[in-house]
Structure formats: structure tokens, C-alpha cells
Write a protein that holds these residues in place. Structure first.
Motif, PDB file in Angstrom:
ATOM      1  N   ILE A  56       0.745  -1.142   0.156  1.00 17.37           N
ATOM      2  CA  ILE A  56      -0.044  -0.104  -0.006  1.00 17.37           C
ATOM      3  C   ILE A  56       0.753   1.257  -0.142  1.00 17.37           C
ATOM      4  CG2 ILE A  56      -1.606   1.470   1.417  1.00 17.37           C
ATOM      5  CD1 ILE A  56      -2.781  -1.297   2.355  1.00 17.37           C
ATOM      6  N   GLY A  57       1.840   1.063   0.685  1.00 16.15           N
ATOM      7  CA  GLY A  57       2.887   2.372   0.857  1.00 16.15           C
ATOM      8  C   GLY A  57       3.542   2.640  -0.403  1.00 16.15           C
ATOM      9  N   LEU A  58       3.811   1.638  -1.152  1.00 19.02           N
ATOM     10  CA  LEU A  58       4.531   1.419  -2.454  1.00 19.02           C
ATOM     11  C   LEU A  58       3.325   2.163  -3.704  1.00 19.02           C
ATOM     12  CD1 LEU A  58       6.871   1.274  -4.441  1.00 19.02           C
ATOM     13  CD2 LEU A  58       5.780  -1.288  -4.858  1.00 19.02           C
ATOM     14  N   GLU A  59       2.082   1.812  -3.415  1.00 16.54           N
ATOM     15  CA  GLU A  59       1.157   2.185  -4.356  1.00 16.54           C
ATOM     16  C   GLU A  59       1.037   3.742  -4.187  1.00 16.54           C
ATOM     17  OE1 GLU A  59      -2.003  -0.091  -3.569  1.00 16.54           O
ATOM     18  OE2 GLU A  59      -1.332  -1.907  -4.522  1.00 16.54           O
TER      19      GLU A  59
ATOM     20  N   TYR B 212       3.145   5.794  -3.190  1.00 16.58           N
ATOM     21  CA  TYR B 212       4.412   6.559  -3.810  1.00 16.58           C
ATOM     22  C   TYR B 212       4.160   6.692  -5.319  1.00 16.58           C
ATOM     23  CZ  TYR B 212       7.468   6.973   0.204  1.00 16.58           C
ATOM     24  OH  TYR B 212       8.186   7.614   1.241  1.00 16.58           O
ATOM     25  N   GLU B 213       3.814   5.491  -5.864  1.00 20.63           N
ATOM     26  CA  GLU B 213       3.574   5.691  -7.353  1.00 20.63           C
ATOM     27  C   GLU B 213       2.570   6.580  -7.984  1.00 20.63           C
ATOM     28  OE1 GLU B 213       2.618   1.472  -7.879  1.00 20.63           O
ATOM     29  OE2 GLU B 213       4.681   0.670  -8.161  1.00 20.63           O
ATOM     30  N   ILE B 214       1.380   6.604  -7.037  1.00 21.14           N
ATOM     31  CA  ILE B 214       0.458   7.480  -7.338  1.00 21.14           C
ATOM     32  C   ILE B 214       0.893   8.890  -7.276  1.00 21.14           C
ATOM     33  CG2 ILE B 214      -1.854   8.617  -6.559  1.00 21.14           C
ATOM     34  CD1 ILE B 214      -2.554   5.682  -5.628  1.00 21.14           C
ATOM     35  N   MET B 215       1.794   9.187  -6.249  1.00 18.58           N
ATOM     36  CA  MET B 215       2.186  10.734  -6.059  1.00 18.58           C
ATOM     37  C   MET B 215       3.402  11.037  -7.091  1.00 18.58           C
ATOM     38  SD  MET B 215       0.733  11.985  -3.673  1.00 18.58           S
ATOM     39  CE  MET B 215       1.686  13.553  -3.695  1.00 18.58           C
ATOM     40  N   THR B 216       3.862   9.699  -7.568  1.00 15.22           N
ATOM     41  CA  THR B 216       4.871  10.097  -8.820  1.00 15.22           C
ATOM     42  C   THR B 216       4.287  10.132 -10.017  1.00 15.22           C
ATOM     43  OG1 THR B 216       6.395   8.477  -7.626  1.00 15.22           O
ATOM     44  CG2 THR B 216       6.856   8.912  -9.883  1.00 15.22           C
ATOM     45  N   LYS B 217       3.295   9.689 -10.272  1.00 10.56           N
ATOM     46  CA  LYS B 217       2.400   9.846 -11.216  1.00 10.56           C
ATOM     47  C   LYS B 217       1.798  11.313 -11.583  1.00 10.56           C
ATOM     48  CE  LYS B 217       1.091   5.126 -12.415  1.00 10.56           C
ATOM     49  NZ  LYS B 217       0.045   4.126 -12.583  1.00 10.56           N
ATOM     50  N   ARG B 218       1.193  11.813 -10.309  1.00  9.56           N
ATOM     51  CA  ARG B 218       0.622  13.170 -10.260  1.00  9.56           C
ATOM     52  C   ARG B 218       1.738  14.108 -10.564  1.00  9.56           C
ATOM     53  NH1 ARG B 218      -3.034  12.676  -4.707  1.00  9.56           N
ATOM     54  NH2 ARG B 218      -4.564  11.363  -5.552  1.00  9.56           N
ATOM     55  N   ASN B 219       2.926  13.837 -10.008  1.00  9.94           N
ATOM     56  CA  ASN B 219       4.117  14.942 -10.122  1.00  9.94           C
ATOM     57  C   ASN B 219       4.157  15.076 -11.753  1.00  9.94           C
ATOM     58  OD1 ASN B 219       4.110  15.794  -7.505  1.00  9.94           O
ATOM     59  ND2 ASN B 219       5.543  14.169  -7.014  1.00  9.94           N
TER      60      ASN B 219
END
Length: 351
Positions: free
Chosen positions: A328-331, A333-340
């Protein structure tokens, strides 16, 4: 050999008598004065001539560091040869000063706790005595404290309630509750974990234990109308089989096996996660360790704090929980990376 409390009372009494040069003091007078002081402060009576004679001998010697100049005049009356002498005026040694300074610095770090409020005058006097004796010294011991934490104001009344065995009405609001509710409890023990304080108690007239966070308490009232109920379980080692405070009487400790990477192993070995921690095996790649603890939220949080440095091997339920939380933590981070990335792509090119 440490000096007893009764001996200190006698020494101070003899010292006070011998400072009074307007009266002549016989051995019988000193025995009577010491007996009166012991009865006043300790409620005990009866003291022999031999005891006071030994006290005078100890005060004269270097044994206690007094070297008191006690003389006998006319083979009958005791007094100090030096008019201004007192055992309370003896200068501290360098070693004594250094030790007292460190104790003072440690005590001062508790100044935000209500439970230590009545010690503030004592600490202030100690500080003045030390600083006037040998100058100020920089602080070299620092404890982890946070005087702005909510709930610290309840430590003093809760400690007194536990000592006096008083039923409490606590207005308590958990993080999930929208409004406070009144909990009528029998308080038994205070527990500190990671700078947060908790009260171990039972609901009045119910055989059910609770662990209440002090920072969620809104008001605490003493209820003298109801009789205090003794705890139906053993509180001394209640928190021993767990990390933190989350547990119930039905929870049982179980073996936990985990693998620590070579980079993190020295830290986990030097600062065990729990007193039950054991090294199962160790090699150049790291170490396999074991715990015998209750599976709770704090255990998972502690293991997760090492990130990729710790891998849980068993039990299976704990391993699955850790895997899920890491995933869940990795997900996130992946969501925040895509948003950025999208934000960067949506920005107009600068000319």
C-alpha cells in the motif's frame, strides 16, 4: 557503607546543638535532643548513650568527610572548637560537584511534568548551590522529552489517584469519537511509550481492562462516592510481553522470526526491539533474530520502521500484514509520482 536516615537526623541534631554556644551541652543533653528529633520526624523513640558517642566519633573522623572539630570542655561539655563550624558548610569535592551537576541537568529536563512540580524548589536550590560552588557547566546529558505534548497535566492527579486508590470519572474522546464520553474507572498503573502516556485501568463494576491515552482525556474527576475495586489481574508485568501498550488479557505472546540485512543488523543488535530478542544465526549477509511478543500495531510499526532492512519470516499472519502495508505504501508513492509527472507535463514551456 551508606548512612541511614536516622543517623543523618542525629548528625544534623548534634550539629545544630553544638552551633548553639549560648548553652552547654552534656552527653545526656545530646541524647535527649536526638531522641526528640527522631520522635518528631520518624515517630520512633529510644536512643542509647553509646549510639550518640559513636555518632560524635563518626563526625570527628574522615569517614563521612566531616572532620568535625568537636571538643570536650571540663571533661563534660561538648562544643565546636571553631565557632562558625557546621557540617552543612563543608565544601563539595570536585567529584561530588561533577556528579551533582549531571543529576541536576537530568532533573531539569522533567520540569514540564506536573508530577515533578513540587521538586522545582529543590532543583532551584541545588542549582544555586552548585553554580555558586564551581561555576556553570554546559549540559552534556539530554533526554528525549516534549513538554508541549497534550495530556501531561493529568500525570500528577492520576498518580495520586493510583496511590490513594480512588475511582475516577474521565471525560475521554478517542480519535474515532466525535464527542467525549464519561468513563468511570479504577486506575492501576501509568505507562510511557514513545513520549506518550497511558493509563491501565478497568471499568468500574466490570471485569474489563482498558488502556487510555492521556492526550485523549478532556477532564479527570475523583469520585469518592464509590469504593475502589482492586484489579482482577496482575498488573506488574501486564505490558512485558508486548512492544508498546496495545494488548488485551486474551492476547498471548508468540515467536516472531525475522531477517535483518547486514547494514541494519548492528543497529537492531545494539538496540533490541524487545527484551526477548535473541540472535538465531548471523553471517556476512545479516542476521536472523527472534522475538517472543504479542502481535499488535506497535510491533508492525517497529518492524516497518526499518523499511527494506527487515524481512519477517514468521508467523505467516504477521508476514502477510507487513507485505500488505508495504505494498500500500508503494502504491501511494507510485500515485504521487504519476501526479507530479502530470503536473510537470501540464506546465507551459518557458520561452
Amino acid at each position: 557503607m551508606p548512612v541511614s536516615k536516622h543517623a543523618l537526623i542525629r548528625y544534623k541534631t548534634i550539629d545544630k546543638c553544638l552551633q548553639n554556644r549560648f548553652r552547654k551541652w552534656t552527653l545526656e543533653d545530646l541524647v535527649e535532643a536526638c531522641a526528640d528529633a527522631l520522635y518528631e520526624y520518624e515517630g520512633v523513640g529510644g536512643i542509647s548513650r553509646r549510639t550518640v558517642q559513636l555518632d560524635i566519633q563518626n563526625m570527628r573522623s574522615e569517614k563521612l568527610g566531616y572532620n568535625a572539630p568537636i571538643v570536650v570542655i571540663d571533661r563534660k561539655y561538648y562544643t565546636y572548637e571553631e565557632k562558625d563550624y557546621s557540617i552543612t558548610n563543608i565544601p563539595l569535592s570536585e567529584g561530588d560537584l561533577d556528579t551533582m551537576k549531571e543529576v541536576l541537568h537530568v532533573l531539569k529536563q522533567f520540569k514540564g511534568f506536573g508530577y515533578f512540580r513540587e521538586m522545582q524548589d529543590v532543583v532551584a536550590k541545588l542549582e544555586g548551590k552548585i553554580l555558586s560552588s564551581n561555576g556553570e557547566q554546559r549540559e552534556i546529558i539530554e533526554l528525549e522529552t516534549n513538554h508541549r505534548l497534550p495530556g501531561l497535566e493529568w500525570i500528577d492527579p492520576l498518580v495520586k489517584a493510583v496511590q490513594k486508590k480512588v475511582v475516577l470519572d474521565i471525560h475521554y474522546q478517542s480519535f474515532k469519537a466525535k464527542t467525549p464520553s464519561v468513563m468511570r474507572v479504577n486506575p492501576y498503573k501509568l505507562k510511557e511509550f514513545r513520549n506518550r502516556w497511558f493509563l491501565l485501568c478497568t471499568l468500574h463494576d466490570e471485569k474489563r481492562e482498558y488502556i487510555l491515552a492521556l492526550d485523549r482525556m478532556k477532564y479527570v474527576y475523583e469520585n469518592y462516592r464509590l469504593p475502589f475495586q482492586e484489579c482482577f489481574f496482575e498488573t506488574e508485568n501486564y505490558f512485558k510481553p508486548c512492544i508498546g501498550v496495545t494488548r488485551s488479557l486474551s492476547d498471548k505472546p508468540e515467536p516472531v522470526i525475522f531477517r535483518v540485512s547486514n547494514r541494519h543488523a548492528p543497529y537492531v543488535i545494539s538496540k533490541p526491539l524487545h527484551e526477548s530478542q535473541q540472535i538465531v544465526e548471523q553471517d556476512e549477509r545479516g542476521a536472523t533474530m527472534s522475538l517472543h511478543v504479542i502481535h499488535n500495531f506497535e510491533l508492525e510499526k517497529e518492524l516497518l520502521s526499518y523499511g527494506d532492512g527487515i524481512t519477517v519470516l514468521s508467523p505467516r499472519r504477521l508476514r502477510k500484514n507487513i507485505e500488505k502495508r508495504l505494498r500500500i505504501g508503494l502504491e501511494h508513492y507510485e500515485i504521487m509520482t504519476k501526479r507530479n509527472v502530470k503536473k510537470q507535463e501540464s506546465k507551459p514551456d518557458s520561452e
